[in-house]
Design a protein around this motif. Structure first.
Motif, mmCIF file in Angstrom:
data_model
loop_
_atom_site.group_PDB
_atom_site.id
_atom_site.type_symbol
_atom_site.label_atom_id
_atom_site.label_comp_id
_atom_site.label_asym_id
_atom_site.label_seq_id
_atom_site.Cartn_x
_atom_site.Cartn_y
_atom_site.Cartn_z
ATOM 1 N N ILE A 1 33.360 11.248 39.586
ATOM 2 C CA ILE A 1 33.274 12.662 39.965
ATOM 3 C C ILE A 1 33.561 12.828 41.452
ATOM 4 O O ILE A 1 34.306 13.728 41.857
ATOM 5 N N VAL A 2 32.993 11.963 42.268
ATOM 6 C CA VAL A 2 33.248 12.032 43.712
ATOM 7 C C VAL A 2 34.738 11.894 43.984
ATOM 8 O O VAL A 2 35.328 12.654 44.771
ATOM 9 N N ARG A 3 35.367 10.938 43.322
ATOM 10 C CA ARG A 3 36.782 10.680 43.549
ATOM 11 C C ARG A 3 37.642 11.872 43.111
ATOM 12 O O ARG A 3 38.612 12.237 43.780
ATOM 13 N N ARG A 4 37.282 12.510 41.981
ATOM 14 C CA ARG A 4 38.064 13.641 41.480
ATOM 15 C C ARG A 4 37.932 14.881 42.372
ATOM 16 O O ARG A 4 38.886 15.637 42.534
ATOM 17 N N GLY B 1 32.205 11.088 29.850
ATOM 18 C CA GLY B 1 32.607 9.704 30.066
ATOM 19 C C GLY B 1 32.846 9.323 31.512
ATOM 20 O O GLY B 1 33.429 8.272 31.789
ATOM 21 N N MET B 2 32.417 10.148 32.466
ATOM 22 C CA MET B 2 32.608 9.820 33.882
ATOM 23 C C MET B 2 31.351 9.180 34.447
ATOM 24 O O MET B 2 30.242 9.400 33.955
ATOM 25 N N CYS B 3 31.526 8.399 35.510
ATOM 26 C CA CYS B 3 30.408 7.884 36.279
ATOM 27 C C CYS B 3 30.342 8.683 37.584
ATOM 28 O O CYS B 3 31.277 9.423 37.910
ATOM 29 N N PRO B 4 29.252 8.574 38.352
ATOM 30 C CA PRO B 4 29.165 9.348 39.597
ATOM 31 C C PRO B 4 30.349 9.134 40.534
ATOM 32 O O PRO B 4 30.856 10.094 41.146
ATOM 33 N N GLY C 1 26.170 17.122 34.550
ATOM 34 C CA GLY C 1 25.485 16.274 33.576
ATOM 35 C C GLY C 1 26.343 15.989 32.365
ATOM 36 O O GLY C 1 26.341 14.865 31.837
ATOM 37 N N MET C 2 27.096 16.983 31.909
ATOM 38 C CA MET C 2 27.976 16.790 30.753
ATOM 39 C C MET C 2 29.105 15.825 31.088
ATOM 40 O O MET C 2 29.501 15.002 30.262
ATOM 41 N N LEU C 3 29.639 15.914 32.319
ATOM 42 C CA LEU C 3 30.673 14.965 32.733
ATOM 43 C C LEU C 3 30.143 13.535 32.718
ATOM 44 O O LEU C 3 30.851 12.595 32.342
ATOM 45 N N LEU C 4 28.875 13.382 33.115
ATOM 46 C CA LEU C 4 28.284 12.044 33.207
ATOM 47 C C LEU C 4 27.858 11.486 31.864
ATOM 48 O O LEU C 4 27.588 10.289 31.746
#
Length: 288
Positions: free
Chosen positions: A223-226, A217-220, A210-213
């Motif tokens: 996160i999947v890509r990382r 500053g990340m989108c879903p 949730g904090m990443l999103l």
């Protein structure tokens, strides 16, 4: 200023506790009433100074901001009771999505709004979805959202998007908690890991995601890509999820929308019945 709550069930009590814990309201600035008096009395014991009303009409007449936290089917009778006691300088805020703003404005004076809270407001986070009536001006909205800001992030939405917005914001925590519990249970059954240990790790994962999103500053998709390395473990698991889930979320939204339409139609029918002279003249009077 006195903030009243008619209904202290799950969401009503969450809002009351959140306002107090955030410091936005003192217990003495809250007036509560519930059909089952013991529920409101429990809150008064937890928060000394919180005031209890003896009836919905008392709550309506004394409150500057009045939250209506009752079931959809209770609204026609409730509005019939409180309307004579409401004022033009008062806010009336419904937290029930199938009750439309114009249905409230037609029957109540003052400033009318609909706010869809979230269980995440309990920890002073998440969104509060705001829909305003025609008598609410720009400055009114700013002041009201400042009032909500200590317990949530107020987001104005269009009423036609009430249901889908609620799916994402209000129902969403239950959807993802359900999925998280399934992941934890599978981990325990397959590996034998201690359930509480698995729960702690999964909960911290969800918090960090949730904090990443948000602040991260990340989108879903980011996160999947990382996380998903081509040919790696996560990629294989995601392919399985994609295959198994298929159109699950589309069908989930169809279910919530169908239930919303059913509830909204029932509320409209109930309002029509209460608006007829014969129904209004014979309406019973209750204290909560």
């Amino acid at each position: 200023m006195l903030t009243g709550f008619i209904g202290t069930g799950s969401m009503g009590s969450i809002l009351i506790e959140a306002f107090i814990r955030s410091g936005e309201l003192l217990p003495e600035e809250i007036l509560a009433v519930n059909r089952t008096p013991s529920k409101a009395e429990r809150l008064a014991r937890c928060f000394p100074g919180l005031q209890l009303a003896e009836s919905v009409t008392e709550a309506a007449s004394r409150s500057d901001i009045l939250f209506l936290c009752v079931k959809p089917g209770d609204y026609p009778h409730l509005l019939h009771q409180i309307a004579p006691f409401c004022r033009e300088d008062q806010w009336v805020v419904s937290i029930t999505s199938p009750v439309m703003v114009d249905q409230l404005e037609e029957r109540l004076p003052g400033k009318v709004a609909k706010v869809i809270p979230s269980v995440t407001n309990y920890v002073l986070g998440g969104a509060a979805l705001c829909i305003y009536g025609s008598r609410v001006g720009r400055k009114d909205r700013q002041r009201f959202e400042q009032f909500l800001a200590p317990i949530s992030r107020p987001l104005e939405v269009r009423e036609e998007h009430t249901r889908i917005s609620s799916d994402l914001s209000s129902c969403g925590p239950a959807f993802f908690a359900f999925l998280l519990d399934k992941l934890i249970t599978a981990a325990v059954e397959v590996s034998g890991i201690d359930r509480e240990e698995a729960r702690r790790m999964a909960s911290e994962m969800l918090l960090g995601t949730g904090m990443l999103l948000t602040s991260g500053g990340m989108c879903p998709q980011d996160i999947v890509r990382r996380v998903s390395v081509p040919g790696g473990i996560t990629e294989g698991a995601l392919k399985l999820l994609d295959q198994e889930l298929g159109s699950t979320f589309e069908r989930l939204i169809e279910v919530t929308h169908a239930k919303f339409r059913e509830d909204a139609e029932k509320v409209a029918e109930l309002f029509a019945g209460w608006d007829s002279p014969s129904a209004s003249d014979s309406a019973p009077s209750t204290s909560t």
